[in-house]
Design an enzyme around this catalytic site. Sequence first.
Site, PDB file in Angstrom:
ATOM      1  N   ASP A 142       0.985  -1.264  -0.150  1.00 55.25           N
ATOM      2  CA  ASP A 142      -0.060  -0.129   0.036  1.00 55.25           C
ATOM      3  C   ASP A 142       0.718   1.180  -0.023  1.00 55.25           C
ATOM      4  OD1 ASP A 142       0.622  -0.057   2.900  1.00 55.25           O
ATOM      5  OD2 ASP A 142      -1.362  -1.143   3.154  1.00 55.25           O
ATOM      6  N   LYS A 180      -4.660   2.242  -3.573  1.00 63.07           N
ATOM      7  CA  LYS A 180      -5.709   3.186  -4.100  1.00 63.07           C
ATOM      8  C   LYS A 180      -6.120   2.052  -5.444  1.00 63.07           C
ATOM      9  CE  LYS A 180      -2.711   6.332  -6.293  1.00 63.07           C
ATOM     10  NZ  LYS A 180      -1.137   6.160  -6.433  1.00 63.07           N
ATOM     11  N   GLY A 215       5.847   0.770   7.940  1.00 61.97           N
ATOM     12  CA  GLY A 215       6.373   0.596   9.290  1.00 61.97           C
ATOM     13  C   GLY A 215       6.262  -0.641   9.940  1.00 61.97           C
ATOM     14  N   ASP A 216       5.461  -1.100  10.987  1.00 64.72           N
ATOM     15  CA  ASP A 216       5.172  -2.271  11.453  1.00 64.72           C
ATOM     16  C   ASP A 216       3.711  -2.639  11.456  1.00 64.72           C
ATOM     17  OD1 ASP A 216       6.094  -4.396  13.759  1.00 64.72           O
ATOM     18  OD2 ASP A 216       3.993  -3.736  14.166  1.00 64.72           O
ATOM     19  N   MET A 239      -1.207   9.778  12.370  1.00 62.83           N
ATOM     20  CA  MET A 239      -2.511  10.073  11.615  1.00 62.83           C
ATOM     21  C   MET A 239      -3.278  11.287  12.290  1.00 62.83           C
ATOM     22  SD  MET A 239      -4.036   6.130  10.879  1.00 62.83           S
ATOM     23  CE  MET A 239      -3.804   5.380  12.420  1.00 62.83           C
ATOM     24  N   GLY A 262       9.147  10.919   7.674  1.00 63.20           N
ATOM     25  CA  GLY A 262      10.183  10.784   8.295  1.00 63.20           C
ATOM     26  C   GLY A 262      11.086   9.659   7.717  1.00 63.20           C
TER      27      GLY A 262
HETATM   28  N1  SAH Z   1       2.283   0.766  10.693  1.00 60.68           N
HETATM   29  C1  SAH Z   1       2.724   2.031  10.428  1.00 60.68           C
HETATM   30  C2  SAH Z   1       1.674   3.133  10.922  1.00 60.68           C
HETATM   31  C3  SAH Z   1       0.201   3.176   9.859  1.00 60.68           C
HETATM   32  S1  SAH Z   1      -0.617   4.379  10.344  1.00 60.68           S
HETATM   33  C4  SAH Z   1       3.847   2.378  11.138  1.00 60.68           C
HETATM   34  O1  SAH Z   1       3.981   1.321  12.348  1.00 60.68           O
HETATM   35  O2  SAH Z   1       4.661   3.286  11.103  1.00 60.68           O
HETATM   36  C5  SAH Z   1      -0.104   5.646   9.175  1.00 60.68           C
HETATM   37  C6  SAH Z   1       0.555   6.767   9.822  1.00 60.68           C
HETATM   38  O3  SAH Z   1       1.957   6.415  10.326  1.00 60.68           O
HETATM   39  C7  SAH Z   1       0.431   8.290   9.347  1.00 60.68           C
HETATM   40  O4  SAH Z   1      -0.648   8.847   9.409  1.00 60.68           O
HETATM   41  C8  SAH Z   1       1.867   8.837   9.954  1.00 60.68           C
HETATM   42  O5  SAH Z   1       1.440   9.256  11.220  1.00 60.68           O
HETATM   43  C9  SAH Z   1       2.622   7.664  10.366  1.00 60.68           C
HETATM   44  N2  SAH Z   1       3.654   7.396   9.483  1.00 60.68           N
HETATM   45  C10 SAH Z   1       3.921   6.609   8.669  1.00 60.68           C
HETATM   46  N3  SAH Z   1       5.071   6.688   7.845  1.00 60.68           N
HETATM   47  C11 SAH Z   1       5.600   7.912   8.150  1.00 60.68           C
HETATM   48  C12 SAH Z   1       6.747   8.507   8.053  1.00 60.68           C
HETATM   49  N4  SAH Z   1       7.558   8.069   7.061  1.00 60.68           N
HETATM   50  N5  SAH Z   1       7.329   9.699   8.767  1.00 60.68           N
HETATM   51  C13 SAH Z   1       6.138  10.090   9.490  1.00 60.68           C
HETATM   52  N6  SAH Z   1       5.088   9.525   9.760  1.00 60.68           N
HETATM   53  C14 SAH Z   1       4.830   8.292   9.310  1.00 60.68           C
END
Ligand code: SAH
Length: 509
Positions: free
Chosen positions: A35, A57, A89-90, A171, A200
């Site tokens: 995604d 999307k 992320g995770d 978020m 980030g």
């Molecule tokens: N599973 C993901 C989070 C998903 S929710 C994790 O562990 O990172 C989506 C939110 O993650 C975004 O709205 C933002 O707040 C954060 N996020 C994801 N990637 C990011 C990044 N590169 N820099 C800053 N915030 C990030």
Amino acid sequence: MNGKVYLVGAGPGDGGLMTLKGKTLISKADVIVYDRLVGPEIMEMIPADAEKIDVGKNAGNHPVPQHEINQILLDQAKAGKVVVRLKGGDPFVFGRGGEELELLEENGIDFEVVPGITSSIAAAAYGGIPVTHRDFCSSLHIITGHAKAGAELKIDFDALVRLKGTLVFMMSVSTVDRIADGLIKAGMDSEMPAAIVERGTMPGQRTFTAPLSQICEVVRENNVKSPAVILVGKVCSLSDKFDWFDKKPLLGKRVVVTQPAARNSKLANGLRQLGAEVIMYPCIETTPIRPLDVPEIYEEPDTRGKAFDTFVFTSAEGVRSYCEWLLEEGLDMRALAGISIACIGSATAAALRDYGLTADFIPSVYSGEALGKEMIESGFVDKDSRVLLLRTTAASHDVTDALSRAYIPFTDYPVYETHLIDQPPLEEMGPVDFLTFTSRSCVEGFIKSQGSADAAAGSTADGAAPRFDGVPALCIGERTAEAAAEHGFKITVSDEATIDSMLAKVIDM
Ligand code: SAH
């Protein structure tokens, strides 16, 4: 037989922050379901033959609904596929990873989970903020600030304020006002340090700090967009001191890499390490040539009967194409016993070492001209030598001219072909700070992709090759520089014809 699903965390964006386990799984997957938040460097790791399904999307630009994603995973696994479900992320930190496993579990599909580095901690770290610090806090809280339109935030602000820990809101860009308000109303000091880290760990990362009461203004004034994490707590005061990322020399620069697409480009990785956003824009590709006959040299088991006594390699690709060919023929490096080997420079020598071969001759300057001249001057080759050049179809005449002038017999034997690749014109890639060229063919491929002059910026005449007057280009050696200069580029040439030397020069660009 059913396949298997691996739920894999892709980390926050920086390709280096993907786990080794995740990377290995990506390289073996039949299908990758990904995604929006999966970074471009991670997408580059996906092998060309894997099927990619974007659930970030659909046609209407809306995300694919969760139940459909669950169904896709189930269908692919039932079709016997090895599926990697790649999530930013995770997968379990606000990633709905749990929901995706439920349907699989109900249907008896095998699955494994590979955790990822969550942006909640990594984005903070890249913004110079340690999420915990003994002097400042004793807990860390990760909170979603997401709320359905018009609905109340479901956050227990009183509890958060009482705990005095570091707060990370995900978020939350659109609800930051309500979050700051809620915390202050629940008794938090309005001067409490806060920070926001946008994108980030990725090129274009931005970090802002402000007291809690002013963080909304900072978000608005700087037009901060998702993805971003908002941090609240005393640790945010360390950001200025520890802000290592913003010190990177190429931060905010967009750099075009024209060399052939490689899974692990030293140049691209080095540029990223310096903070640049790298635009992969491969202008050439190479394919090995496999002549039908094993060359004469191998038909004669007696070394002294070999048709050649000196091999010359002018690229790492030449070494790889040739040595792989030997192996495919069921031979190995013993076939080269008694043969002297010259190569053009350090990268080619390193490729030889990968096959257990040591170059006998490397010129003092890494160019075809120096290679030809110094081989002759040093007596490495002479009129009695029987030289075999193992190169590309598009090789330059530097070495062969020098050999001809000295009446040294040679055979020029192509072991790979270089093709120019059509790319969309550069202007479609958005603003660019500089380009990199690692061979003349890369320049040729680049120019060919730009169409005729009228399509490109700085055009002069109809139908003529486009001009790039004043556009900065970093070139690996004099020959490459000459080719680029013909099109008007503002040239910087690396001191040596190596990637390391290019990366050293990049600071001046
Ligand atoms: N599973 C993901 C989070 C998903 S929710 C994790 O562990 O990172 C989506 C939110 O993650 C975004 O709205 C933002 O707040 C954060 N996020 C994801 N990637 C990011 C990044 N590169 N820099 C800053 N915030 C990030």
